[in-house]
Design a protein around this motif. Sequence first.
Motif, PDB file in Angstrom:
ATOM      1  N   PHE A 116       0.953  -1.325   0.034  1.00 42.39           N
ATOM      2  CA  PHE A 116      -0.049  -0.061   0.210  1.00 42.39           C
ATOM      3  C   PHE A 116       0.821   1.242   0.106  1.00 42.39           C
ATOM      4  CE2 PHE A 116      -3.304  -3.004   0.995  1.00 42.39           C
ATOM      5  CZ  PHE A 116      -4.563  -2.183   0.680  1.00 42.39           C
ATOM      6  N   ARG A 117       1.887   1.203   0.785  1.00 39.69           N
ATOM      7  CA  ARG A 117       2.994   2.394   0.543  1.00 39.69           C
ATOM      8  C   ARG A 117       3.572   2.765  -0.586  1.00 39.69           C
ATOM      9  NH1 ARG A 117       6.396   0.603   4.122  1.00 39.69           N
ATOM     10  NH2 ARG A 117       5.215   1.018   5.946  1.00 39.69           N
ATOM     11  N   ASN A 118       3.979   1.692  -1.355  1.00 34.69           N
ATOM     12  CA  ASN A 118       4.656   1.810  -2.419  1.00 34.69           C
ATOM     13  C   ASN A 118       3.428   2.288  -3.638  1.00 34.69           C
ATOM     14  OD1 ASN A 118       6.833   0.807  -1.736  1.00 34.69           O
ATOM     15  ND2 ASN A 118       6.537  -1.200  -2.417  1.00 34.69           N
ATOM     16  N   TYR A 119       2.172   1.933  -3.662  1.00 32.50           N
ATOM     17  CA  TYR A 119       1.307   2.411  -4.554  1.00 32.50           C
ATOM     18  C   TYR A 119       0.610   3.568  -4.271  1.00 32.50           C
ATOM     19  CZ  TYR A 119      -2.530   1.839  -8.019  1.00 32.50           C
ATOM     20  OH  TYR A 119      -3.241   2.071  -9.077  1.00 32.50           O
ATOM     21  N   TYR A 120       0.249   3.878  -2.880  1.00 34.77           N
ATOM     22  CA  TYR A 120      -0.363   5.243  -2.368  1.00 34.77           C
ATOM     23  C   TYR A 120       0.468   6.170  -1.843  1.00 34.77           C
ATOM     24  CZ  TYR A 120      -4.817   2.612  -3.507  1.00 34.77           C
ATOM     25  OH  TYR A 120      -5.606   1.932  -4.319  1.00 34.77           O
ATOM     26  N   GLY A 121       1.754   5.996  -1.496  1.00 38.48           N
ATOM     27  CA  GLY A 121       2.650   6.863  -0.590  1.00 38.48           C
ATOM     28  C   GLY A 121       2.263   6.894   0.806  1.00 38.48           C
ATOM     29  N   VAL A 122       2.911   7.864   1.595  1.00 39.30           N
ATOM     30  CA  VAL A 122       2.676   8.011   2.770  1.00 39.30           C
ATOM     31  C   VAL A 122       1.664   9.025   3.149  1.00 39.30           C
ATOM     32  CG1 VAL A 122       4.773   6.668   3.254  1.00 39.30           C
ATOM     33  CG2 VAL A 122       4.866   9.075   2.922  1.00 39.30           C
ATOM     34  N   SER A 123       1.506   9.993   2.371  1.00 38.29           N
ATOM     35  CA  SER A 123       0.595  11.074   2.749  1.00 38.29           C
ATOM     36  C   SER A 123      -0.734  10.643   2.957  1.00 38.29           C
ATOM     37  CB  SER A 123       0.727  12.347   1.599  1.00 38.29           C
ATOM     38  OG  SER A 123       0.016  11.556   0.361  1.00 38.29           O
TER      39      SER A 123
END
Length: 293
Positions: A116-123
């Motif tokens: 999920f972090r790789n696809y949606y980022g951390v914001s």
Amino acid sequence: MIFGVPLQALLGQLVLGLINGSFYAMLSLGLAIIFGLLNIINFAHGALYMMGAFAAWMLLNYAGIGYWPALILAPVIVGLFGILIERAFIARLYQLDHLYGLLLTFGLALIIQGLFRNYYGVSGLPYAIPQALAGPVSLGFMILPKYRVFVIVFSLAICLATWLVIEKTRLGAYLRAATENPKLVEAFGINVPRLMMLTYAFGVGLAALAGVLSAPINNVNPNMGADIIIVVFAVVVIGGMGSILGSVVTGFGLGVIEGITKTYYQPASSTVVFVVMAIVLLVRPAGLFGRAS
């Protein structure tokens, strides 16, 4: 004034503490069900909580499905994903030491969060409060958004209903018996593997439901599960590993304690849960509602 703090300010922090306690209670309830009935320490619980929030966000942004249907659909979707996890991995660990389950689910949590972090980022991604619950409500001593009041009441209702099902119904008796003596339960014609599979799905579904409730308050973020899971594990330990009632009472209670701590000394609010855990374990190693082995 109570110890130098106005009563209105103290009551306000208590209510805000109940909101956090609602999430602690629901998440620790799911953890307690999975550990108490399946003997699995489910470290992937925080990631599944995050998946519940993302499922609601995706239903809204990709399918145009609003909050109220998502409140039902997101836990079902994550519960089905939990069934896949249970059949592929967890079912192989029931007879092994708890450490294997902890390591496996910890690895799964890292994989899920990484994807999920790789696809949606951390914001954080915003998720709107449903129109029916928009606006404030007056509690007399403070003005609180309607949605936060709904979260407290809804969480209490879900926790109470879950406790009643597990402790007071025939289904709950089957679940407890299947943990203690699966062969005897199978002799009565009960499909124990299916029962355990659905129990795991229900536990992770509760985590997903908490994620949907959290989405309008805390932005949907791949790290939201990692930020809360350590506190939730502390809640489960304080309440007693596997204790359904202990998880609910301790979850709401620690939320209130956090609120009081913020009122008097805010820097300690992030550590007070662990201080309470250390004290409880010194006095009662099995937890407040747990039973000694």
